[in-house]
Design an enzyme around this catalytic site. Structure first.
Site, PDB file in Angstrom:
ATOM      1  N   SER A 254       0.845  -1.187   0.000  1.00 44.67           N
ATOM      2  CA  SER A 254       0.000   0.000   0.000  1.00 44.67           C
ATOM      3  C   SER A 254       0.883   1.240   0.000  1.00 44.67           C
ATOM      4  O   SER A 254       2.103   1.137   0.020  1.00 44.67           O
ATOM      5  CB  SER A 254      -0.900   0.007   1.238  1.00 44.67           C
ATOM      6  OG  SER A 254      -0.099   0.227   2.388  1.00 44.67           O
ATOM      7  N   LYS A 255       0.247   2.374  -0.018  1.00 46.05           N
ATOM      8  CA  LYS A 255       0.944   3.654  -0.106  1.00 46.05           C
ATOM      9  C   LYS A 255       2.097   3.771   0.898  1.00 46.05           C
ATOM     10  O   LYS A 255       3.139   4.323   0.590  1.00 46.05           O
ATOM     11  CB  LYS A 255      -0.036   4.805   0.161  1.00 46.05           C
ATOM     12  CG  LYS A 255      -0.722   5.293  -1.078  1.00 46.05           C
ATOM     13  CD  LYS A 255      -0.192   6.676  -1.475  1.00 46.05           C
ATOM     14  CE  LYS A 255      -0.874   7.217  -2.703  1.00 46.05           C
ATOM     15  NZ  LYS A 255      -0.262   6.764  -3.939  1.00 46.05           N
ATOM     16  N   ARG A 256       1.863   3.264   2.101  1.00 46.47           N
ATOM     17  CA  ARG A 256       2.903   3.498   3.108  1.00 46.47           C
ATOM     18  C   ARG A 256       4.188   2.702   2.834  1.00 46.47           C
ATOM     19  O   ARG A 256       5.212   2.940   3.447  1.00 46.47           O
ATOM     20  CB  ARG A 256       2.350   3.258   4.514  1.00 46.47           C
ATOM     21  CG  ARG A 256       2.266   1.849   4.931  1.00 46.47           C
ATOM     22  CD  ARG A 256       1.363   1.660   6.127  1.00 46.47           C
ATOM     23  NE  ARG A 256       0.785   0.344   6.030  1.00 46.47           N
ATOM     24  CZ  ARG A 256       1.412  -0.742   6.399  1.00 46.47           C
ATOM     25  NH1 ARG A 256       2.597  -0.675   6.927  1.00 46.47           N
ATOM     26  NH2 ARG A 256       0.843  -1.924   6.257  1.00 46.47           N
ATOM     27  N   GLY A 258       5.492   2.983   0.045  1.00 45.31           N
ATOM     28  CA  GLY A 258       6.036   3.719  -1.093  1.00 45.31           C
ATOM     29  C   GLY A 258       5.447   3.184  -2.388  1.00 45.31           C
ATOM     30  O   GLY A 258       5.949   3.447  -3.457  1.00 45.31           O
TER      31      GLY A 258
END
Ligand code: GLU
Length: 490
Positions: A254-256, A258
């Site tokens: 996911s986004k976290r 990167g």
């Protein structure tokens, strides 16, 4: 007869393409190219409410950026056009009606309110969610009564109540589902749009798709699709569900982590060569060792046999390392050409545009070794372009020196460089090495002071080459400025 390989990448434009989407696209593309088949792009834009503006362009741009050309699809057309599902609504309606007529599907008149209540009740009773089949066996009278009410029905599939549905997945082997776990899923929504299940099966059949290579998250849809193929009497394609991609902490990417969209990787200055290599190894391998593998080698060697069943781990550090390797492998000219747009966009506004190509070409060999991304080139080479450097003056005083010694070093350097006509790296070295001795300094001390004076940095490319590229005038100006700054410090 061997069926020709026809695979498709079928994105829904509900967001910007992420690593997972493009990995799926790449595996399909590699499969097509390896078997000299066709790679088809189909836009699954049937969820009007979730459509994201610009997503289709971003998808196609990402494919182009990574060199995944498609044989049929948007922009290029093809025998089975249109390749946008929103332009094929009549086909799905007709197909849904076909299933109604043969009693493999039925109209469902349940209001969304009723469905919500049903769902709430199921949750309360801890029952599995799913439609309770109220409209499955309506009598003709009940149906005509419903039709008089002002409800636009949906079309639902009449899922067999018992028995099992299985198939052989090319990666996972035998997969079997109990039909009792599947509900009567919707085929056609009340807005006239098909659901993913109907549209995907109909199009894969009509577009003569031979293999469906898609993300593991669709595995649970596969039995529904199999049942639809059976109901239509279509020969199903072969299925292969690709392993999930997890972050280093083994959580879904996911986004976290990167896990930004592919477009962002482009903007950050990762090379397409890197991305293709890196994405190919997310679930596929040539052997147990090979990390660096070119596009040609991928095409030559790609097979589903070497796609793993276990999840792939996305390792950002490996990506950075790999990008550094690919950057260093570029010819200087190629590197400069690719870095130029990044510099153009990223250097401060005070730097005159257009940037002088020749000057950029002289700087780039000094930067290439150290850049891990093209965007890093901006920070690494900024001092070559801006006028005034901003740095902490104490950095001018190298280790073991005091202010006086630094001032003297600067003054002497200025004087001897001023006299020089030739300003190439070799001549500079010829002047500055003896100067260090003359000043009673270690070369590292003098060079450290000068490095800060001319670049504003303590770590920079080789000093003499850097000075040569900066040119005499700029270097002298900077050394003088350093002298003044240090003198003022008091
Ligand atoms: N439209 C689906 C997606 O966005 C395609 C799934 C499939 O390949 O069948 O992932």
């Amino acid at each position: 007869m061997v069926t020709p390989v026809r695979v498709r990448f079928a994105p829904s434009p509900t967001g910007f393409p992420h690593v997972g989407n493009i990995r799926t696209a790449l595996f399909n593309w590699l499969y097509a190219r390896h078997y000299k088949g066709k790679f088809i792009v189909r836009i699954e834009d049937t969820d009007v409410t979730r459509k994201v503006e610009g997503a289709i362009e971003a998808l196609l741009d990402s494919l182009k950026w990574l060199g995944m050309d498609w044989d049929e699809g948007p922009e290029v057309g093809g025998k089975y056009a249109p390749y946008f599902q929103s332009q094929r609504l009549d086909i799905y309606r007709e197909m849904a009606e076909r299933l109604i007529v043969q009693e493999s599907a039925y109209y469902c008149y349940c209001s969304s309110q009723r469905l919500e209540e049903m769902r709430a009740e199921q949750i309360k009773r801890k029952q599995p969610p799913g439609y309770d089949r109220r409209c499955r066996d309506l009598t003709p009278e009940e149906r005509s009564a419903k039709e008089k009410e002002d409800i636009t029905p949906v079309v639902r599939f009449k899922t067999p109540l018992s028995s099992q549905t299985g198939f052989r997945d090319l990666i996972r082997g035998e997969v079997v589902f109990d039909n009792s776990t599947l509900d009567d899923f919707v085929l056609l929504k009340s807005d006239g749009y098909p659901t993913y299940h109907l549209a995907s099966v109909v199009d894969d059949h009509l577009m003569a798709i031979s293999h469906v290579l898609r993300a593991e998250e669709w595995l649970s849809s596969a039995p529904r699709h199999r049942l639809l193929y059976q109901a239509f009497g279509f020969e199903p394609p072969q299925f292969a569900h690709l392993p999930m991609i997890l972050g280093a902490d083994r959580a879904k990417l996911s986004k976290r982590h990167g896990a930004v969209s592919i477009t962002e990787y482009k903007e950050l200055g990762y090379l397409p060569e890197t991305m293709v290599n890196f994405l190919a190894l997310l679930g596929w391998s040539l052997d147990d060792r090979t990390e660096l593998i070119s596009r040609q080698e991928l095409v030559a060697n790609f097979s589903l046999e070497r796609v793993s069943q276990t999840a792939a781990i996305f390792n950002q550090e490996k990506l950075n390392w790999m990008n550094g390797v690919y950057i260093r492998s570029l010819s200087v000219e190629d590197f400069a050409e690719r870095a130029l747009p990044f510099l153009d966009k990223g250097l401060p506004a005070e730097v005159r545009r257009p940037l002088a190509k020749k000057y950029v070409g002289e700087i780039m060999p000094l930067i290439q070794e150290r850049a891990k991304t093209l965007a890093e080139v901006i920070g690494l080479s900024q001092f070559f372009f801006i006028e005034d450097l901003d740095y902490d003056t104490s950095l001018l005083i190298s280790k073991g020196m005091d202010r006086e010694a630094a001032l003297k070093a600067l003054a002497k350097s200025l004087a001897s460089l001023n006299k020089r006509e030739a300003f190439d790296a070799e001549s500079l070295e010829g002047v500055l090495r003896p100067l260090a001795a003359e000043l009673g300094l270690k070369t590292g001390q003098l060079f450290g002071t000068l490095r800060v004076a001319v670049t504003g940095e303590t770590a920079a490319p080789p000093l003499f080459q850097t000075m040569a590229v900066l040119g005499k005038e700029r270097c002298l100006k900077r050394i003088e400025a350093a002298q003044n700054k240090l003198a003022k410090r008091g």
